[in-house]
Write a protein that holds these residues in place. Sequence first.
Motif, short mmCIF file in Angstrom:
data_model
loop_
_atom_site.label_atom_id
_atom_site.label_comp_id
_atom_site.label_asym_id
_atom_site.label_seq_id
_atom_site.Cartn_x
_atom_site.Cartn_y
_atom_site.Cartn_z
N ILE A 336 49.98 15.84 -81.82
CA ILE A 336 49.92 17.21 -82.34
C ILE A 336 49.49 18.12 -81.20
O ILE A 336 48.46 17.88 -80.56
CB ILE A 336 48.94 17.35 -83.52
CG1 ILE A 336 49.37 16.48 -84.69
CG2 ILE A 336 48.84 18.80 -83.96
CD1 ILE A 336 48.41 16.50 -85.86
N GLU A 337 50.27 19.14 -80.94
CA GLU A 337 49.92 20.18 -79.98
C GLU A 337 49.88 21.50 -80.73
O GLU A 337 50.90 21.94 -81.27
CB GLU A 337 50.94 20.25 -78.85
CG GLU A 337 51.03 18.99 -78.01
CD GLU A 337 52.14 19.06 -76.97
OE1 GLU A 337 52.89 20.06 -76.98
OE2 GLU A 337 52.26 18.11 -76.19
N ILE A 338 48.71 22.10 -80.79
CA ILE A 338 48.58 23.34 -81.56
C ILE A 338 47.72 24.32 -80.79
O ILE A 338 46.72 23.95 -80.17
CB ILE A 338 47.99 23.07 -82.96
CG1 ILE A 338 47.95 24.36 -83.77
CG2 ILE A 338 46.61 22.42 -82.90
CD1 ILE A 338 47.73 24.14 -85.23
N SER A 339 48.11 25.58 -80.83
CA SER A 339 47.32 26.65 -80.23
C SER A 339 47.37 27.86 -81.16
O SER A 339 48.42 28.13 -81.77
CB SER A 339 47.84 27.02 -78.84
OG SER A 339 49.15 27.52 -78.91
N ASN A 367 52.65 25.41 -83.22
CA ASN A 367 52.32 24.04 -83.57
C ASN A 367 53.54 23.15 -83.38
O ASN A 367 54.65 23.48 -83.81
CB ASN A 367 51.85 23.96 -85.03
CG ASN A 367 51.48 22.55 -85.45
OD1 ASN A 367 50.46 22.02 -85.00
ND2 ASN A 367 52.28 21.94 -86.29
N THR A 368 53.34 22.01 -82.71
CA THR A 368 54.38 20.99 -82.58
C THR A 368 53.74 19.64 -82.84
O THR A 368 52.68 19.34 -82.28
CB THR A 368 55.01 20.99 -81.17
OG1 THR A 368 55.63 22.25 -80.93
CG2 THR A 368 56.06 19.89 -81.05
N ASN A 369 54.36 18.85 -83.69
CA ASN A 369 53.83 17.51 -83.88
C ASN A 369 54.94 16.52 -84.19
O ASN A 369 55.99 16.86 -84.74
CB ASN A 369 52.74 17.46 -84.96
CG ASN A 369 53.23 17.84 -86.32
OD1 ASN A 369 53.76 18.92 -86.52
ND2 ASN A 369 53.03 16.96 -87.29
N GLN A 370 54.71 15.28 -83.77
CA GLN A 370 55.63 14.17 -84.01
C GLN A 370 54.90 13.10 -84.79
O GLN A 370 53.75 12.75 -84.48
CB GLN A 370 56.13 13.60 -82.69
CG GLN A 370 56.99 12.35 -82.84
CD GLN A 370 57.52 11.86 -81.51
OE1 GLN A 370 58.44 12.41 -80.96
NE2 GLN A 370 56.87 10.82 -80.98
N LEU A 371 55.56 12.58 -85.82
CA LEU A 371 54.92 11.60 -86.69
C LEU A 371 55.83 10.40 -86.88
O LEU A 371 57.03 10.55 -87.16
CB LEU A 371 54.60 12.22 -88.05
CG LEU A 371 53.68 13.44 -88.06
CD1 LEU A 371 53.62 14.03 -89.45
CD2 LEU A 371 52.30 13.07 -87.57
#
Length: 781
Positions: A336-339, A367-371
């Motif tokens: 998860i990359e969030i700012s 926000n970018t996330n991979q699951l």
Amino acid sequence: MSIKQKSTVESRSELRKTFPKKCLGGVSVAVLASGFAFAPVYAQEAADAPEESRRLGVVTVNARKVEENLQDVPVSVTAFDGAALEAQGAVEFSDLAAFTPGFSTTPGTANPSAFSLSIRGQVQNDVLATLEPSIGTYVDGLYWARAYGLNQDLLDIENVQVLKGPQGTLFGRNTTGGAVLLNTNDPELSGGLSGLVKGRIGNLDERTGTVVVNMPIVEDKFAIRGALQVSKRDGYIEDVLTGQDYNNRDNTQGRIKARWAPTNNLDIVVSGEWYDSDTRQGAFVTEYAYPFPPTPGPRLLNTFIPTPFGTVDNYLDLTGPSEGKSKVALNAEPFIEISTETYTGEAVWGTDIGEFTFITGYRKVENTNQLDLDGSPWPAHATTLDQDLDQFSAELQLAREELGGRLTYVVGATYFEEGGTDSSTTVALTPVNPLDTTFNGEIDNQSIGLFLQGTYALTDQINLNAGVRYAQDEKGITTSGVRVVRATGDVNLCLVDVAIPPDCLAPSRTDTFEEVPYMVGLDYSPNDNWLIYGKFSHGYRAGGQQLRAVSTETQTPFEPEIVDEVEIGFKADLMQSRLRLNVAAYANEVQDLQRSTIFTDDRQINYTLLENAAEATNKGVEAELTALLTDNFTVQASGSLNNPEYETFIDAQGNDRSSENFTYVPEEMFTLAGIYETSTRFGHLNARVDYSWQGETPYDGFNNPAFPEASATVIGEAAGVLGARATLSVTDQLDLTVWGKNLTDEDAYINTLLVGGLGYSSVIPREPLTYGVTATYRFGQ
């Protein structure tokens, strides 16, 4: 901008006479509110004072947008000041729910950086830019529309107030369950340079550093305050294939506030806040792989790709409950990359006709996330999500009194706008399925509100409370749904039949929703120590559009959700204010209840649809108690009961689902804490042991007797979490703390994802036992 703690020798009627004061600003909560929490700051003062002064103090809240004694407010509220949050070991937003009866937070399965908040059975069970929450979140008076990034750190907090039940008249739409008001510390205008330096270390290689500096520039006129925190910790889930750890912490958060008081009746505060998190969060663990699917769908995980583990059952033996949930084997690394960046301004101006408050702000979330959703070593089901959203809002309000103080009211207007994109790409059964599915939505929303709420004193003991609001939401959206060939990126199919390749944009649409929330109630004070009240509230959660439509039919917007609630309660200070008991009981009815459901169409495409498919009821009770048993020992307790039920639930495919689980709502919750403090030759000691318990919690609606294994996996076990903390104040400046959370290493999971078409359910593990030490040095105080 703070309010001094008032002694209980002052009557609560005297505090009423201070109306109106600063609205929606930083309010000083001197002790924990709602009769539940007892602030360590006050406790220390009381311990050093004569026994006759050892009493519970007045708690000041702004639940009705004016500063009032909590015990005079005919609303169910739980509040914590910064010292109380520190004493509980609250680090993140989600920690607020641990000691708030009836309030629960659940990390999103599709986006663990966001939370589903639940109060009194009201909850949004999915997180998308087109779906509105049931619980409104306000930080320094600014409404945070989206839950993305909500679980940021609690930094330099003045107080938190959790309001329960519909709050639509004063706080607007999307507060059918309640509102959370989080206020950070404002700059102090006098007293010279001050602040603190704090360091925390713990197991899992935790290391957190915090610096807060308050600097008056012009005495009593202008000051600035800065806070910075960097928090890192290793993950508590290990990948047995790669050795990588997941669910770590790597957060950086900073805030700068400036305060200017050019005159005695004008106070202006502006702030900027930045948050950045880059973590390997979102690790799921396979809980169960079904021998056949509980719903129709594509090829099953249980008969999927051969691996070194041989079978799914062997894999579950390795990583499942028998070994705890601390190990996984994933084919893709979650991240998860969030700012976020948030800018807020507030001006409070006292005039002869009343007090004006103006609040405005801007917030941006990226926000970018991979699951790896299935939580297994097979490339079976994964998703990547991207959000880029921003919002702007402004609110103007006037608080005044008439008729010699018998009538007090707040009148105001709000404006809100929001825009941006929310997209997701999903891959399923990768080796045998060469296609990816992508959904994208671009939103353009505006909202306006006009409100009036007041209190009229019918007699010296009886008040009539009433409020009304006009709310209008205009929502615009452009969506695209496309299936592409993974290897080439070529369009295979536009999911909506009228869309045109290559963008596959569906026709844009704009929809308008209107509602008039209102409230009416009475409260009765037989004396200065008791308040008895009752009220009826009509609340509103906005409607909206479908972001993941797969046909013209599924583009149909969903209607607003309406909640009608009756609440009765009492608040009492007993035994000469050594015991405080607050109790509220309620019953609500929900019309056009919004529920998000995963469907699979005849093209084997999974999609999410929000429906107005249900009517529901919920009855419950909440109680909070604080008792000063001795000069050194305090007991706190709280509890809540919920009984939510679907009256009707017919989904878009005509299925009767009224027997399904009511998601994310535990039927029972309780907490118990003991605080002991004493003076020693080494300094003042404050020790706390607490226990919070939550009953069984359904994390998915699936409840089919024909598939008992699937039904069982979506029910979170009842679990209790034990914590302890001891702080030695060596000097007025230096505190040393040892702490532990989840001391029994309770491993009951905290959410479940069931995907019947693929034949699996996976879970999000609970944070394990953590412990450490904290040192805090304060200067200039």
